[in-house]
Design a protein around this motif. Structure first.
Motif: not given
Length: 326
Positions: A30-34, A37-43, A48-54, A56-62
């Motif tokens: 379900x996380x991959x699906x979201x 669908x851009x219901x999980x964004x970074x900044x 992408x699922x393999x995006x490396x987080x830095x 100070x990054x802010x995740x938006x979780x819809x």
């Protein structure tokens, strides 16, 4: 929508792996699906699922608030992304499900969250939008009867508080007729009759014992049966519980000298094949209301039956279960 800010200790992780730890109730699929669908964004941008987080990054979780709760028995349904149910019947009040052997109806000591029958039923109703736990004050879809893990058959689930109340009362008043199929060794004599005895439970050994005479702490047990067919030293019997005791059918037939096929606890393991479960199935359910049933009144007199029973096809290939006339 919730926002999560990546700190120093979380930096460098892949997005999907961070989500698995930060939101453990959100299944990976379900996380991959979201994410897709851009219901999980970074900044506020697509990730992408393999995006490396830095840092100070802010995740938006819809995603729904339920997924942010702590894992527990009450929210295990959230971990089920593709409910697997063999539905025999469904209406706005109840759900009849054919539980297969090997499936537990409820979790045991929290070790099976997301894999039990009630988890899949709740996930199914949640996905359909028929159950909204955040809007309920107390009610949760619940099972009205239980079947042992290694026994199969029809399990009743109440979809509303009213249906749960009515069904619990009807079960106590014995206004439901449940029939079981079992394969026993040998041929019972007579081929149709009633097994009577006294049953007491040994909690330490987690098994019951049957005697022919009253014993301290023992309860009466009665099982009506009829032999449907015979083949190869085995008999297919239909059973009706007159009393409803723990392991009653298994223990009574074993006591009578006709243990159930594959029942390692009360008989012996299947000599014909490598059976994992005892040959016992709650295959038919009939509603026999004799008092007011409220919203369930339309079910009165109706019978429901599973599509097939594996051990019948295996050991009695020429036998056909009688159908139900609607």
């Amino acid at each position: 929508m919730k926002e999560l800010t990546i700190g120093r200790n979380d930096a460098g992780q892949r997005l999907d792996r961070f989500l698995a730890k930060a939101v453990p109730l959100l299944p990976a699929s379900l996380a991959q699906k979201y994410i897709r669908l851009k219901r999980i964004k970074c900044n506020n941008a697509r990730a992408q699922r393999d995006t490396r987080l830095q840092e100070g990054d802010v995740l938006q979780l819809y995603i729904n608030d339920e997924f942010f709760d702590k894992p527990s028995e009450a929210n295990a349904y959230l971990t089920v992304t593709a409910p697997k149910l063999n539905i025999v019947y469904e209406d706005e009040n109840i759900l009849l499900v054919d539980k297969k052997p090997g499936v537990a109806v409820h979790p045991h000591d929290g070790a099976e969250y997301g894999r039990t029958l009630i988890d899949h039923i709740q996930a199914y109703l949640y996905a359909k939008g028929e159950w909204r736990p955040r809007e309920e004050q107390a009610f949760t879809p619940a099972l009205c009867n239980r079947i042992d893990r290694n026994t199969g058959g029809i399990v009743i689930a109440a979809k509303t508080a009213e249906a749960l109340r009515i069904l619990n009362q009807k079960i106590r008043d014995r206004e439901l007729d449940k029939r079981y199929l079992a394969v026993v060794e040998g041929t019972p004599r007579p081929e149709t009759g009633v097994l009577k005895g006294y049953l007491f439970k040994d909690a330490v050994k987690n098994r019951v014992f049957v005697t022919d005479t009253p014993q301290k702490g023992a309860k009466t047990c009665e099982t009506r049966y009829r032999t449907l067919t015979k083949r190869g030293g085995l008999s297919l019997v239909e059973c009706e519980l007159i009393t409803g005791r723990t392991h009653q059918i298994r223990a009574q037939f074993a006591h009578a000298g006709h243990p159930l096929l594959g029942d390692g606890k009360y008989g012996k393991l299947d000599p014909h094949a490598d059976r994992r479960y005892q040959a016992l199935y709650s295959y038919r359910l009939t509603f026999c209301f004799t008092t007011d049933a409220g919203v369930l009144a339309p079910l009165n007199g109706r019978s429901f039956q599973v599509a097939d029973v594996e051990f019948v096809k295996t050991y009695f290939p020429d036998f056909r279960l009688p159908g139900i006339a609607e």
